[in-house]
Design a protein around this motif. Structure first.
Motif, PDB file in Angstrom:
ATOM      1  N   ASP A  70       6.158  -2.494  -0.745  1.00 48.70           N
ATOM      2  CA  ASP A  70       4.907  -2.976  -0.312  1.00 48.70           C
ATOM      3  C   ASP A  70       4.763  -4.768  -0.904  1.00 48.70           C
ATOM      4  O   ASP A  70       3.936  -5.176  -2.228  1.00 48.70           O
ATOM      5  CB  ASP A  70       4.251  -2.647  -1.485  1.00 48.70           C
ATOM      6  CG  ASP A  70       2.932  -2.315  -0.763  1.00 48.70           C
ATOM      7  OD1 ASP A  70       2.338  -3.296  -0.683  1.00 48.70           O
ATOM      8  OD2 ASP A  70       1.745  -1.353  -1.923  1.00 48.70           O
ATOM      9  N   SER A 128      -0.444   1.058  -9.822  1.00 50.94           N
ATOM     10  CA  SER A 128       0.673   2.211  -9.083  1.00 50.94           C
ATOM     11  C   SER A 128       1.627   1.720 -10.099  1.00 50.94           C
ATOM     12  O   SER A 128       2.815   1.958 -10.743  1.00 50.94           O
ATOM     13  CB  SER A 128       0.828   2.040  -7.721  1.00 50.94           C
ATOM     14  OG  SER A 128      -0.134   2.061  -6.862  1.00 50.94           O
ATOM     15  N   GLU A 160      -5.104  -4.364  -6.208  1.00 50.83           N
ATOM     16  CA  GLU A 160      -5.489  -2.959  -7.226  1.00 50.83           C
ATOM     17  C   GLU A 160      -4.376  -1.694  -7.079  1.00 50.83           C
ATOM     18  O   GLU A 160      -4.098  -1.642  -8.137  1.00 50.83           O
ATOM     19  CB  GLU A 160      -6.308  -2.416  -5.974  1.00 50.83           C
ATOM     20  CG  GLU A 160      -7.159  -0.369  -6.756  1.00 50.83           C
ATOM     21  CD  GLU A 160      -8.308  -0.126  -6.055  1.00 50.83           C
ATOM     22  OE1 GLU A 160      -8.987   0.861  -6.368  1.00 50.83           O
ATOM     23  OE2 GLU A 160      -8.643  -0.093  -4.759  1.00 50.83           O
ATOM     24  N   ARG A 161      -3.134  -2.262  -5.964  1.00 49.15           N
ATOM     25  CA  ARG A 161      -2.672  -0.914  -5.694  1.00 49.15           C
ATOM     26  C   ARG A 161      -1.403  -1.761  -6.628  1.00 49.15           C
ATOM     27  O   ARG A 161      -1.023  -0.431  -7.525  1.00 49.15           O
ATOM     28  CB  ARG A 161      -1.732  -1.398  -4.778  1.00 49.15           C
ATOM     29  CG  ARG A 161      -2.519  -0.341  -3.416  1.00 49.15           C
ATOM     30  CD  ARG A 161      -1.545  -0.262  -2.539  1.00 49.15           C
ATOM     31  NE  ARG A 161      -1.373  -1.296  -1.719  1.00 49.15           N
ATOM     32  CZ  ARG A 161      -1.390  -2.203  -1.012  1.00 49.15           C
ATOM     33  NH1 ARG A 161      -2.490  -1.985  -0.297  1.00 49.15           N
ATOM     34  NH2 ARG A 161      -1.033  -3.100  -0.429  1.00 49.15           N
ATOM     35  N   ALA A 167       1.681  -6.105  -2.371  1.00 50.61           N
ATOM     36  CA  ALA A 167       1.249  -5.658  -4.169  1.00 50.61           C
ATOM     37  C   ALA A 167       2.346  -6.484  -4.954  1.00 50.61           C
ATOM     38  O   ALA A 167       2.222  -7.048  -5.778  1.00 50.61           O
ATOM     39  CB  ALA A 167       1.689  -4.028  -4.160  1.00 50.61           C
TER      40      ALA A 167
END
Length: 213
Positions: free
Chosen positions: A210, A34, A29-30, A213
């Motif tokens: 991250d 993002s 999702e990130r 991710a």
């Protein structure tokens, strides 16, 4: 990569090697939100598909012209095209950037598509020319006897025979265009046109990254 993708950031930081102790789709999702993965994926698909199509058409026609047609300066032009194989593309980054600015093609799909096609053209032309030279001239002579012109001979005789070479060309160009990073980083500056290789940099901060991710 697969195991880390389902971890949380805290889980990965506590144990970088080993199986996840938590299971989450938060990293996906990130990444999708993002880093605008959907937009970048679309941009990469547009650039790659257009580059491959233009490269295949140009190289196939050029290979036929160099291998089977007789015209003045054919050998000299072919050697000129091949000579660009010896020049590293990175040496041309500054003049390429200046030229695209002057042409108004900076930060556009057309700019990188034309550039990728030009950078791959020497190898593509070499591959198709080598293939067409392996095709017996008797096939072309038979087609001419039957009344076929240059274009019909290419369309009905040589093009069907060239399917294996064209497939090879497509594979090479898809891999190169999809994975190219440096010129995309230099020439694509807005999110609307950035490709996936450049867009994933959004996931990396100045001091941290991250990794899930």
């Amino acid at each position: 990569m697969a195991a880390t993708a389902f971890r949380s950031e805290a889980d990965w930081a506590n144990s970088r090697i080993g199986l996840p102790t938590t299971f989450s789709f938060g990293a996906f999702e990130r990444a999708w939100t993002s880093a605008n993965i959907g937009v970048y994926f679309r941009n990469s698909a547009i650039v790659t598909f257009s580059t491959v199509a233009l490269s295949v058409i140009t190289a196939t026609l050029a290979g036929y012209a160099f291998a089977k047609l007789r015209w003045r300066l054919s050998g000299a032009v072919y050697l000129f095209v091949l000579s660009w194989l010896a020049i590293p593309p990175l040496l041309m980054m500054v003049p390429i950037y200046v030229e695209l600015v002057q042409l108004g093609l900076l930060d556009t799909y057309a700019g990188v598509i034309l550039l990728y096609t030009a950078l791959n053209l020497p190898f593509n032309v070499y591959l198709m020319t080598a293939f067409f030279k392996s095709v017996p001239d008797e096939l072309i002579e038979a087609a001419r006897i039957d009344g076929a012109g240059i274009h019909r001979t290419f369309q009905r005789i040589l093009l069907p025979l060239a399917k294996p070479a064209i497939a090879t060309l497509v594979i090479f160009n898809v891999l190169w265009a999809w994975n190219e990073f440096l010129f995309a980083l230099l020439l694509l500056q807005t999110d609307n046109v950035k490709t996936l290789t450049v867009g994933v940099l959004q996931l990396q901060g100045r001091f941290t990254a991250d990794y899930p991710a």
